[in-house]
Design an enzyme around this catalytic site. Structure first.
Site, PDB file in Angstrom:
ATOM      1  CE  LYS A  75      31.356  46.125  47.673  1.00 34.03           C
ATOM      2  NZ  LYS A  75      31.870  47.318  48.365  1.00 34.03           N
ATOM      3  CB  SER A 150      35.613  47.824  47.216  1.00 35.53           C
ATOM      4  OG  SER A 150      34.520  48.120  48.080  1.00 35.53           O
ATOM      5  CB  SER A 174      33.693  51.204  48.593  1.00 41.48           C
ATOM      6  OG  SER A 174      35.015  50.765  48.719  1.00 41.48           O
TER       7      SER A 174
HETATM    8  N1  GLN Z   1      39.287  52.115  48.982  1.00 40.66           N
HETATM    9  C1  GLN Z   1      39.097  52.059  50.400  1.00 40.66           C
HETATM   10  C2  GLN Z   1      39.829  50.874  50.973  1.00 40.66           C
HETATM   11  O1  GLN Z   1      40.479  50.226  50.245  1.00 40.66           O
HETATM   12  C3  GLN Z   1      37.646  52.041  50.711  1.00 40.66           C
HETATM   13  C4  GLN Z   1      37.043  50.703  50.697  1.00 40.66           C
HETATM   14  C5  GLN Z   1      35.584  50.720  51.007  1.00 40.66           C
HETATM   15  O2  GLN Z   1      34.992  51.788  51.170  1.00 40.66           O
HETATM   16  N2  GLN Z   1      35.029  49.531  51.150  1.00 40.66           N
HETATM   17  O3  GLN Z   1      39.772  50.607  52.142  1.00 40.66           O
END
Ligand code: GLN
Length: 472
Positions: A75, A150, A174
């Protein structure tokens, strides 16, 4: 691909059954064919081909690492020396890493091949991969839908066969949520199991690094490599080692807890049915299944978004145009340069989080929001401590819905935040969680089931998941 997992691939290369160079070429070809998915921010084609040649020689001579020739995507929030690190943000569009993240270095030390850096939501903030300066990532199963976020690019890279395995990060879901939307495995490790050194911080007390894979063996193998204490991350710890190969004799004794709060209003009917089918199979196979309660569940989302935005507002203060990346050219004073660089460099969601976080930390609101959310976090952790005194593992849906349409929730941040409703609790409590793909709905879209365990109990999760695989 003509192998079931990385260990099998290594032995096929050793016995001249497949060529590693050809294997990397195959991946590069598919990456090119499926460019429209937008899974990668950067592909390192030449480097990967060169490495394939030298690692192939190592394998033949028997002097190779545990991940020899494994093709891995990372990532684009992870540092990799001399390569771009953008966090899918305009503000880091020209930034090159001067060191390598510990987790990535550990992969390289075991002769893995890093094939590229994957697209994600900007600074890992999002649930759909639509908040990226590189554009949205498409779900390979239905290109009109999001892959989740994400770590959407990392999930798609595995699901669409663009690599063997990938690394993502999980602050609130994420890894698990995109794994669920794309029909693959994704593990959020225990906080502290994997060093965060070289991971661009979003919410430091929540952030974790973990793998995506198509099978449980590869997950365990990657975890056995990237885990462990690191002197560059004081929150990393030495703990019970990850068993690889997975100990397959231990699987049957587990007691499984079903928290009633995770099956209520808002859960898609087909997901609910599918998970109950799995629970039935477990009962028929002599697992003890118990209903449990996690009473603080309704406060997860609120606590998560107060605490993570607070941490983000502090962590992201370093991006000011002076030290990293993008600097606005239209400023006459230093203050204006800061303001303009940040206004032009950050996207809308990142700005929203910085403002929310600044608000909950500001004097007068700190006690009402931040301090209270810290207390709630403690109570959420205590719920899990209690539950794990009765059961070995907790089973829930990973997401309330299957992959939604691109654009469907973009204008409604609250709806978007609610897609983390079952995943944020593991980050609040610091415990490990795995997404297991358990089939598709009537439209052919993947359904994910989440398995949670107590701190550092990843081995139990792997034992359970690999046994379940023989039942489904
Ligand atoms: N979707 C969650 C957020 O927007 C989780 C993001 C993540 O785990 N990096 O914060």
């Amino acid at each position: 691909m003509k192998y079931n997992n990385i260990t099998e691939k290594i032995s096929l290369v050793k016995n001249n059954k497949i060529s590693l160079v050809e294997n990397v070429k195959d991946f590069l070809l598919i990456i090119d064919e499926r460019k429209n998915l937008n899974a990668f921010n950067f592909v390192f084609a030449d480097e990967a081909l060169q490495l394939a040649e030298s690692v192939e020689k190592k394998i033949k001579s028997g002097k190779h690492g545990k991940l020899a020739g494994a093709v891995i995507a990372i990532k684009d929030v992870l540092a990799y020396k001399d390569h771009q690190l953008t966090c899918s943000s305009k503000i880091l569009s020209n930034f090159i890493s001067i060191y390598t993240a510990t987790a990535v270095q550990k992969l390289i030390n075991e002769d893995a091949i890093i094939i590229g850096k994957t697209n994600c939501d900007e600074f890992a903030m999002g649930s759909s991969n639509e908040n990226s300066a590189f554009g949205s990532v498409l779900n390979p199963i239905d290109e009109s839908r999001v892959p989740g976020g994400s770590s959407g690019g990392s999930a798609v890279a595995v699901a669409a066969d663009l690599c063997d395995v990938s690394l993502g990060t999980d602050t609130g879901g994420s890894i698990r949520q995109p794994a669920a939307f794309c029909g693959i495995y994704g593990l959020k490790p225990t906080y502290g199991r994997v060093s965060r050194f070289g991971l661009t911080a979003f919410a430091s007390s929540f952030d974790t690094i973990g793998p995506f894979a198509k099978n449980v063996d590869d997950l365990a193998l990657i975890m056995s490599v990237i885990s462990g204490k690191d002197e560059n991350d004081s929150t990393s710890v030495e703990s019970e080692l990850i068993d690889y190969p997975i100990n397959k004799n231990q699987q049957k004794k587990f007691t499984i807890g079903i928290p009633k709060e995770y099956f209520g209003e808002g859960l898609d009917v087909e997901i609910k049915e599918k998970i109950f089918d799995v629970i039935e199979v477990l009962k028929q196979n002599d697992f003890e299944v118990k209903e449990i309660t996690l009473p603080m569940t309704e406060y997860n989302i609120a606590a998560y978004y107060i605490l993570t935005t607070a941490e983000a507002s502090s962590n992201l203060a370093r991006f000011d145009g002076a030290r990293y990346g993008y600097r606005s050219k239209n400023s006459s004073t230093l203050e204006e340069m800061y303001v303009n660089s940040r206004s032009e460099g950050f996207g809308a969601e990142v700005k929203r989080r910085i403002m929310l976080g600044t608000y909950v930390l500001s004097s007068g609101y700190y006690d009402a929001y931040y301090r209270k959310a810290q207390k709630v976090r403690r109570l959420i952790k205590e719920d899990f401590d209690k539950a794990f005194s009765q059961v070995d593992l907790i089973l829930t849906p990973t997401t309330p819905s299957v992959a939604f349409k691109l654009g469907e929730k973009s204008n409604d941040p609250l709806q978007m935040y609610l897609s983390d409703i079952y995943t944020t609790s593991a980050n609040l409590a610091g415990i490990p969680g795995l997404n297991i793909p358990v089939g598709n709905n009537r439209e052919g879209l993947p359904i994910g089931m989440q398995i949670l365990a107590k701190h550092f109990d990843e081995n139990k999760i792997f034992q359970f998941a690999s046994f379940l695989n023989t039942l489904l």
